[in-house]
Design a protein around this motif. Structure first.
Motif, PDB file in Angstrom:
ATOM      1  N   PRO A  31     -51.726  22.177 -13.435  1.00  0.00           N
ATOM      2  CA  PRO A  31     -52.803  23.151 -13.629  1.00  0.00           C
ATOM      3  C   PRO A  31     -53.918  22.574 -14.478  1.00  0.00           C
ATOM      4  O   PRO A  31     -53.692  21.704 -15.325  1.00  0.00           O
ATOM      5  N   ALA A 110     -54.997  21.273 -10.187  1.00  0.00           N
ATOM      6  CA  ALA A 110     -55.402  22.544  -9.586  1.00  0.00           C
ATOM      7  C   ALA A 110     -56.513  23.152 -10.408  1.00  0.00           C
ATOM      8  O   ALA A 110     -56.369  23.348 -11.615  1.00  0.00           O
ATOM      9  N   GLU A 112     -60.012  26.045 -10.586  1.00  0.00           N
ATOM     10  CA  GLU A 112     -60.612  27.249 -10.052  1.00  0.00           C
ATOM     11  C   GLU A 112     -62.055  26.955  -9.665  1.00  0.00           C
ATOM     12  O   GLU A 112     -62.381  25.837  -9.290  1.00  0.00           O
ATOM     13  N   THR A 117     -58.300  30.951  -4.647  1.00  0.00           N
ATOM     14  CA  THR A 117     -56.890  30.986  -4.301  1.00  0.00           C
ATOM     15  C   THR A 117     -56.713  31.494  -2.873  1.00  0.00           C
ATOM     16  O   THR A 117     -57.299  32.518  -2.501  1.00  0.00           O
ATOM     17  N   SER A 190     -51.330  26.085  -0.737  1.00  0.00           N
ATOM     18  CA  SER A 190     -52.563  25.721  -1.423  1.00  0.00           C
ATOM     19  C   SER A 190     -53.342  24.790  -0.502  1.00  0.00           C
ATOM     20  O   SER A 190     -52.854  24.400   0.556  1.00  0.00           O
ATOM     21  N   SER A 201     -56.514  23.796  -4.903  1.00  0.00           N
ATOM     22  CA  SER A 201     -56.674  25.199  -5.262  1.00  0.00           C
ATOM     23  C   SER A 201     -55.431  25.667  -6.015  1.00  0.00           C
ATOM     24  O   SER A 201     -54.392  24.990  -6.021  1.00  0.00           O
ATOM     25  N   GLU A 202     -55.513  26.823  -6.647  1.00  0.00           N
ATOM     26  CA  GLU A 202     -54.325  27.434  -7.219  1.00  0.00           C
ATOM     27  C   GLU A 202     -53.403  27.857  -6.083  1.00  0.00           C
ATOM     28  O   GLU A 202     -53.845  28.132  -4.971  1.00  0.00           O
TER      29      GLU A 202
END
Length: 333
Positions: A31, A110, A112, A117, A190, A201-202
């Motif tokens: 993340p 990952a 944003e 998402t 994802s 992406s998340e």
């Protein structure tokens, strides 16, 4: 007589030592802002470890550990930390000797922002339930908002993707043919842009796939009030079976207004019913997703009964104010 000349040739033996092993902890997609450690190991002591990133001409950093293992921590991971990494080692003294480079490992970050998402759904039945019989074909659909991306399907407990796909549009369908009980589990998906393959992406919301026998007849489903409900009103979805002590599950179909249900015995492994027929719930009134974007009609007031709605109360108050002002004017005259 001059002594004979002696020529000395020093060779830098690239790759004269066996390659080290390399690993990442934690593995998988990292993340944004998370921490990750690249670990390199070999069987020699007193060596210098060097870390490389694909695309860079020189090594990123090096370390001289006391043992035969080196750690390269990355804190607060950002998009630029994504990439393919290798390591190698060399002796610290004497003629330089380098190992073969390790196998590559990838760091996927990952983030944003420009990569919303995606949404995921399992399509084992027309009702879109996540319960399907052994031997059926299941499709897990992953829907994004961008084109030119690669989609990945993951199963909980395995950091390596189950499947990957490069669709032409902004969604992908992952087919799992002839499912068995081993395919049951929790899935998510994802995507990664083709232009930034180390940025992800998340993950989507999880989708649980249950592979079980469908032995019971389908349930009946109904709405109260039937089909139509006003915005802000209450509605009850009723699901029935002929059996007692069952566990019921309610599902939403691909259409956000369509529902169905299913039931099972409370044993392990459970035995499930076939999914019910679908029912459609229509909401009348204002708001996104309603049947009509026009205001709901005012309630009908029976004859002989005062209507105390907000609008009428405001009208009455205005009329009383006008009468009061007129009365004061006449009194002064």
């Amino acid at each position: 007589v001059s002594p004979p000349l002696t020529a000395c040739l020093f060779v830098n033996p690239e790759g004269s030592l066996p390659k080290p092993s390399i690993s990442i902890s934690p593995s998988g997609v990292i993340p944004m802002g998370g921490n990750v450690t690249i670990r390199c190991q070999h069987q020699h002591l007193g060596m210098r470890f060097l870390l490389y990133k694909a695309g860079d001409g020189n090594y990123l950093t090096y370390t001289d550990p006391a043992g035969s293992e080196a750690e390269f921590p990355i804190t607060s991971a950002r998009r630029e930390h994504g990439g393919s990494y290798t390591c190698r080692y060399s002796n610290r003294t004497g003629p330089a000797a380098y190992s073969e480079p390790s196998d590559p490992v990838q760091i996927i970050v990952a983030g944003e922002g420009p990569y919303p998402t995606p949404a995921a759904a399992a399509l084992p039945t027309p009702c879109l339930t996540s319960v399907t019989a052994p031997g059926a074909d299941v499709t897990i659909r992953c829907q994004g908002q961008r084109r030119d991306v690669r989609f990945f399907l993951y199963k909980a407990g395995d950091r390596n993707p189950q499947q990957q796909m490069d669709p032409a549009g902004d969604g992908a369908e992952f087919r799992i043919p002839t499912v068995g009980r081993q395919h049951g589990g929790i899935y998510s998906c994802s995507y990664r842009p083709q232009s930034e393959p180390f940025v992800s992406s998340e993950p989507s919301e999880p989708v649980q796939l249950v592979v079980a026998e469908l032995s019971y007849p389908k349930a009946s489903i109904s709405l109260r009030p039937s089909r139509w409900v006003t915005l802000g009103g209450a509605v009850t979805i009723r699901c029935r079976s002929r059996h007692q002590n069952m566990r019921f599950l309610l599902y939403k179909d691909g259409n956000p207004n369509v529902y169905c249900c299913q039931y099972s015995i409370r044993l392990d492994p459970p035995v499930w019913s076939h999914p019910s027929d679908s029912v459609e719930l229509l909401v009348a009134g204002e708001g996104l997703g309603s049947v009509s974007l026009l205001p709901a009609p005012p309630p009908v007031t029976p004859p002989g009964r005062l209507d105390f709605t907000n609008a009428n109360i405001a009208h009455l108050a205005l009329g009383a104010t006008v009468l009061l002002v007129l009365g004061l004017i006449l009194a002064e005259a």
